[in-house]
Design a protein around this motif. Structure first.
Motif, PDB file in Angstrom:
ATOM      1  N   ILE A  73       0.362   6.940  -7.400  1.00 14.76           N
ATOM      2  CA  ILE A  73      -0.872   7.683  -7.678  1.00 14.76           C
ATOM      3  C   ILE A  73      -0.597   9.181  -7.692  1.00 14.76           C
ATOM      4  CG2 ILE A  73      -3.144   8.276  -6.750  1.00 14.76           C
ATOM      5  CD1 ILE A  73      -3.345   5.378  -5.781  1.00 14.76           C
ATOM      6  N   SER A  74       0.211   9.662  -6.755  1.00 13.37           N
ATOM      7  CA  SER A  74       0.485  11.103  -6.714  1.00 13.37           C
ATOM      8  C   SER A  74       1.310  11.544  -7.918  1.00 13.37           C
ATOM      9  CB  SER A  74       1.196  11.474  -5.413  1.00 13.37           C
ATOM     10  OG  SER A  74       2.480  10.886  -5.356  1.00 13.37           O
ATOM     11  N   ILE A 125       1.995   2.221  -3.487  1.00 12.44           N
ATOM     12  CA  ILE A 125       0.962   2.667  -4.431  1.00 12.44           C
ATOM     13  C   ILE A 125       0.712   4.168  -4.316  1.00 12.44           C
ATOM     14  CG2 ILE A 125      -1.475   2.448  -5.021  1.00 12.44           C
ATOM     15  CD1 ILE A 125      -1.277  -0.482  -4.233  1.00 12.44           C
ATOM     16  N   ILE A 126       0.775   4.723  -3.125  1.00 12.46           N
ATOM     17  CA  ILE A 126       0.461   6.140  -2.913  1.00 12.46           C
ATOM     18  C   ILE A 126       1.393   7.061  -3.704  1.00 12.46           C
ATOM     19  CG2 ILE A 126       0.339   7.968  -1.175  1.00 12.46           C
ATOM     20  CD1 ILE A 126      -0.778   5.846   0.739  1.00 12.46           C
ATOM     21  N   PRO A 127       2.714   6.864  -3.705  1.00 13.09           N
ATOM     22  CA  PRO A 127       3.558   7.739  -4.534  1.00 13.09           C
ATOM     23  C   PRO A 127       3.273   7.602  -6.023  1.00 13.09           C
ATOM     24  CG  PRO A 127       4.899   6.569  -2.929  1.00 13.09           C
ATOM     25  CD  PRO A 127       3.525   5.996  -2.845  1.00 13.09           C
ATOM     26  N   MET A 142       0.830  -1.198   0.000  1.00 10.58           N
ATOM     27  CA  MET A 142       0.000   0.000   0.000  1.00 10.58           C
ATOM     28  C   MET A 142       0.873   1.260   0.000  1.00 10.58           C
ATOM     29  SD  MET A 142      -3.078   0.911  -0.075  1.00 10.58           S
ATOM     30  CE  MET A 142      -4.209   2.164   0.342  1.00 10.58           C
ATOM     31  N   GLU A 143       1.966   1.223   0.697  1.00  5.54           N
ATOM     32  CA  GLU A 143       2.844   2.389   0.775  1.00  5.54           C
ATOM     33  C   GLU A 143       3.510   2.681  -0.568  1.00  5.54           C
ATOM     34  OE1 GLU A 143       5.618   1.852   3.935  1.00  5.54           O
ATOM     35  OE2 GLU A 143       4.068   1.685   5.450  1.00  5.54           O
TER      36      GLU A 143
END
Length: 48
Positions: free
Chosen positions: A8-9, A4-6, A1-2
């Motif tokens: 997406i940003s 995926i966030i970068p 999950m950690e």
């Protein structure tokens, strides 16, 4: 999950810009299609 966030940003902004540009291009393409469809009628009027 950690991880995926970068992603997406980083990718989110280009996706939004792409969708906005596609929306604008679609409106202009609709105008071009209408112009092309009305062309035969205009040509017939000029031939008279």
């Amino acid at each position: 999950m950690e991880q995926i966030i970068p992603i997406i940003s980083e990718v989110g902004f280009p996706i939004v810009v792409t969708l906005y540009l596609l929306y604008r291009i679609e409106a202009k393409l609709d105008m071009v299609v209408q112009s092309i469809q009305s062309l035969p009628d205009r040509m017939r009027e000029q031939m008279k």
